[in-house]
Enzyme design. Structure first.
Site, PDB file in Angstrom:
ATOM      1  N   GLU A 126       0.869  -1.182   0.000  1.00  7.92           N
ATOM      2  CA  GLU A 126       0.000   0.000   0.000  1.00  7.92           C
ATOM      3  C   GLU A 126       0.904   1.230   0.000  1.00  7.92           C
ATOM      4  O   GLU A 126       1.407   1.645   1.036  1.00  7.92           O
ATOM      5  CB  GLU A 126      -0.927   0.025   1.208  1.00  7.92           C
ATOM      6  CG  GLU A 126      -1.945   1.161   1.095  1.00  7.92           C
ATOM      7  CD  GLU A 126      -2.678   1.446   2.398  1.00  7.92           C
ATOM      8  OE1 GLU A 126      -3.752   2.057   2.331  1.00  7.92           O
ATOM      9  OE2 GLU A 126      -2.177   1.082   3.473  1.00  7.92           O
ATOM     10  N   ALA A 137      -2.928   9.042   6.125  1.00 11.95           N
ATOM     11  CA  ALA A 137      -1.950   8.956   7.211  1.00 11.95           C
ATOM     12  C   ALA A 137      -0.564   8.555   6.717  1.00 11.95           C
ATOM     13  O   ALA A 137       0.331   8.312   7.524  1.00 11.95           O
ATOM     14  CB  ALA A 137      -2.436   7.961   8.266  1.00 11.95           C
ATOM     15  N   GLN A 138      -0.382   8.479   5.388  1.00 17.21           N
ATOM     16  CA  GLN A 138       0.915   8.090   4.851  1.00 17.21           C
ATOM     17  C   GLN A 138       1.761   9.335   4.563  1.00 17.21           C
ATOM     18  O   GLN A 138       1.236  10.400   4.229  1.00 17.21           O
ATOM     19  CB  GLN A 138       0.720   7.251   3.588  1.00 17.21           C
ATOM     20  CG  GLN A 138      -0.257   6.103   3.815  1.00 17.21           C
ATOM     21  CD  GLN A 138       0.103   4.838   3.074  1.00 17.21           C
ATOM     22  OE1 GLN A 138       1.250   4.592   2.734  1.00 17.21           O
ATOM     23  NE2 GLN A 138      -0.895   4.023   2.840  1.00 17.21           N
ATOM     24  N   HIS A 190      -5.979   5.599  -2.311  1.00 14.77           N
ATOM     25  CA  HIS A 190      -5.215   6.828  -2.066  1.00 14.77           C
ATOM     26  C   HIS A 190      -5.083   7.589  -3.384  1.00 14.77           C
ATOM     27  O   HIS A 190      -3.998   7.955  -3.816  1.00 14.77           O
ATOM     28  CB  HIS A 190      -3.853   6.504  -1.465  1.00 14.77           C
ATOM     29  CG  HIS A 190      -3.932   6.036  -0.044  1.00 14.77           C
ATOM     30  ND1 HIS A 190      -4.002   6.915   1.010  1.00 14.77           N
ATOM     31  CD2 HIS A 190      -3.987   4.785   0.492  1.00 14.77           C
ATOM     32  CE1 HIS A 190      -4.080   6.229   2.152  1.00 14.77           C
ATOM     33  NE2 HIS A 190      -4.084   4.939   1.858  1.00 14.77           N
ATOM     34  N   HIS A 211     -10.005   0.339   0.764  1.00 14.55           N
ATOM     35  CA  HIS A 211     -10.825   1.020   1.779  1.00 14.55           C
ATOM     36  C   HIS A 211     -11.739   2.074   1.155  1.00 14.55           C
ATOM     37  O   HIS A 211     -11.516   3.282   1.241  1.00 14.55           O
ATOM     38  CB  HIS A 211     -10.017   1.566   2.951  1.00 14.55           C
ATOM     39  CG  HIS A 211      -8.750   2.314   2.658  1.00 14.55           C
ATOM     40  ND1 HIS A 211      -8.654   3.344   1.743  1.00 14.55           N
ATOM     41  CD2 HIS A 211      -7.516   2.202   3.217  1.00 14.55           C
ATOM     42  CE1 HIS A 211      -7.428   3.819   1.740  1.00 14.55           C
ATOM     43  NE2 HIS A 211      -6.711   3.141   2.620  1.00 14.55           N
ATOM     44  N   ALA A 215      -9.601   8.144   1.680  1.00 20.33           N
ATOM     45  CA  ALA A 215      -8.520   8.605   0.806  1.00 20.33           C
ATOM     46  C   ALA A 215      -8.973   8.622  -0.655  1.00 20.33           C
ATOM     47  O   ALA A 215      -8.236   8.254  -1.567  1.00 20.33           O
ATOM     48  CB  ALA A 215      -7.265   7.762   0.974  1.00 20.33           C
ATOM     49  N   ARG A 222     -22.571  16.055  -9.451  1.00 25.24           N
ATOM     50  CA  ARG A 222     -22.065  16.606 -10.710  1.00 25.24           C
ATOM     51  C   ARG A 222     -20.651  16.117 -11.024  1.00 25.24           C
ATOM     52  O   ARG A 222     -20.167  16.335 -12.134  1.00 25.24           O
ATOM     53  CB  ARG A 222     -22.084  18.139 -10.668  1.00 25.24           C
ATOM     54  CG  ARG A 222     -23.491  18.731 -10.736  1.00 25.24           C
ATOM     55  CD  ARG A 222     -23.461  20.230 -10.966  1.00 25.24           C
ATOM     56  NE  ARG A 222     -22.886  20.947  -9.829  1.00 25.24           N
ATOM     57  CZ  ARG A 222     -23.608  21.370  -8.780  1.00 25.24           C
ATOM     58  NH1 ARG A 222     -24.911  21.126  -8.727  1.00 25.24           N
ATOM     59  NH2 ARG A 222     -23.025  22.025  -7.803  1.00 25.24           N
ATOM     60  N   ASP A 267      -7.630  -2.739   8.335  1.00 27.64           N
ATOM     61  CA  ASP A 267      -6.663  -1.640   8.201  1.00 27.64           C
ATOM     62  C   ASP A 267      -6.079  -1.300   9.570  1.00 27.64           C
ATOM     63  O   ASP A 267      -5.781  -0.133   9.867  1.00 27.64           O
ATOM     64  CB  ASP A 267      -7.305  -0.400   7.557  1.00 27.64           C
ATOM     65  CG  ASP A 267      -6.272   0.619   7.060  1.00 27.64           C
ATOM     66  OD1 ASP A 267      -5.081   0.267   6.984  1.00 27.64           O
ATOM     67  OD2 ASP A 267      -6.656   1.760   6.772  1.00 27.64           O
ATOM     68  N   GLY A 302      -5.552   4.615  10.190  1.00 24.39           N
ATOM     69  CA  GLY A 302      -5.859   3.196  10.305  1.00 24.39           C
ATOM     70  C   GLY A 302      -6.911   2.984  11.378  1.00 24.39           C
ATOM     71  O   GLY A 302      -7.661   3.897  11.753  1.00 24.39           O
TER      72      GLY A 302
END
Length: 379
Positions: A126, A137-138, A190, A211, A215, A222, A267, A302
């Site tokens: 990931e 959170a990365q 993400h 997930h 992200a 629209r 996660d 997570g």
């Protein structure tokens, strides 16, 4: 040889009663015939029995993280997971420096088969091939363009890659993985992809979403964007059913839209199966309170979810039956990762869970050996 009797057995969305499950390290039979005299009898009156649960997205638990890159960390995670019903997990990395990711990958390859609890069924990469605008959170400083060269030695062990398909070089990477390593599940996540970019990536070889909702750009009437493309396709999705990342109403809507395309994940980070307090994720401080893990800036980091809790939450907040909810942590993730588990068929590994109506785990077997048993005084 062991025999589980008097259970309500759930397998591949079927509910079976008055069957006996015979096994040693593999499933021997699921039968209404008399149990052989030499079997050790396990009376499951009042309980359900299914194949062991599979978590395809988990970073850590029990105070350890995959990115710790030590044999002890993998074993700690492995031994913490059975109380939540997990018998197999994919060791999930995250966006850190390339050197740190490589150390984690080397550790999984060298020591992944030496753990004492839940088995490691492969690697989920990931990051770092994600979009900085949706890094969550990365750490965005370590995000890079899709790069085949440095991950090539590990591709036989990698089961899943989360990628942002709108980034430079993503199409070439996705198509090459599809040609040369079709066993790898390519997942959009993400990502800030718009509707067309996402739909194009499904043609290139992306067939899953990481997930769902988290992200990703929000669904707008629209601008259907990534989530709209996911719902307007037959790709599978995974979702964090902790009622924090996703509300119960959303779980119900997703069940109606995606039905048999849903995989439940945790996660979880290192605070999984631990008490509230301060922890670390990818070099960043995480505070865990009231079941929620957040960075200092308030972003979710997570979860501390257990997989049995995810099943319970999804079952109780959607129209999915119990058998359908169990399918989301057994047969479907197994099929998507190409593993010979997740079902109670002859010859499959005897990874088995016994649980009550609230999905509390009573007993858990891995390769036929009892690896977890709930205490009589447990709440």
């Amino acid at each position: 040889m062991k025999a589980i009797i008097n259970a309500t057995i759930i397998d591949n969305k079927r509910v079976l009663r008055d069957y006996n499950l015979i096994f040693d390290d593999k499933i021997i039979s699921l039968t209404k015939d008399n149990v052989p005299k030499e079997c050790e009898i396990i009376d499951a009156t009042g309980y359900y029995v299914s194949a062991g649960f599979i978590d395809i997205h988990i970073h850590g638990s029990g105070g350890a993280d995959v990115m710790d890159a030590t044999p002890q960390a993998l074993d700690t995670i492995s031994t913490a997971l059975p109380e939540g019903g997990t018998t197999t997990f994919t060791a999930t990395t995250m966006t850190m420096s390339q050197d740190e990711i490589v150390k984690a990958l080397d550790n999984i390859v060298d020591n992944g088969d030496r753990v004492g609890g839940a088995k490691i069924g492969g690697i989920h990469l990931e990051g770092p091939f994600i979009n900085p605008s949706k890094c969550g959170a990365q750490d965005p400083t370590h995000i890079q363009k899709p790069n085949f060269e440095w991950i090539e030695p590990y591709l036989s062990h990698i089961k899943m890659i989360t990628i942002a398909p709108e980034m430079d070089g993503a199409r070439e990477f996705i198509e090459r993985i599809g040609r040369e390593h079709p066993h790898i599940l390519l997942s959009v996540g993400h990502s800030d992809a718009n509707y067309k970019e996402a739909k194009d990536s499904f043609k290139w070889g992306v067939s899953h979403a990481t997930h769902l909702f988290n992200a990703m750009p929000p669904l707008h009437h629209r601008k259907p964007a990534l989530i709209g493309a996911i719902f307007d396709s037959d790709i599978t999705v995974d979702i964090i059913a902790d009622l924090i990342h996703t509300d119960g109403v959303i779980l119900s809507i997703v069940e109606r839209l995606k039905r048999d395309k849903i995989i439940l994940i945790t996660d979880a980070m290192r605070a999984g199966c631990m008490q509230s307090g301060e922890y670390e994720l990818g070099g960043q401080r995480v505070t865990v309170a009231d079941g929620m893990a957040t960075l200092d800036n308030g972003l979710l980091a997570g979860s501390v979810l257990k997989l049995n809790q995810a099943v319970y939450n999804f079952y109780n907040h959607s129209e999915a039956s119990l058998a359908e909810s169990i399918y989301m942590v057994t047969r479907l993730p197994s099929d998507r990762l190409g593993l010979n588990i997740g079902r109670l068929e002859v010859g499959c590994s005897a990874d088995i869970v016994m649980f009550d109506s609230e999905i509390n785990i009573a007993k858990l077997f891995i390769d036929g050996d009892l690896r977890y048993e709930r205490g009589e005084d447990a709440n």
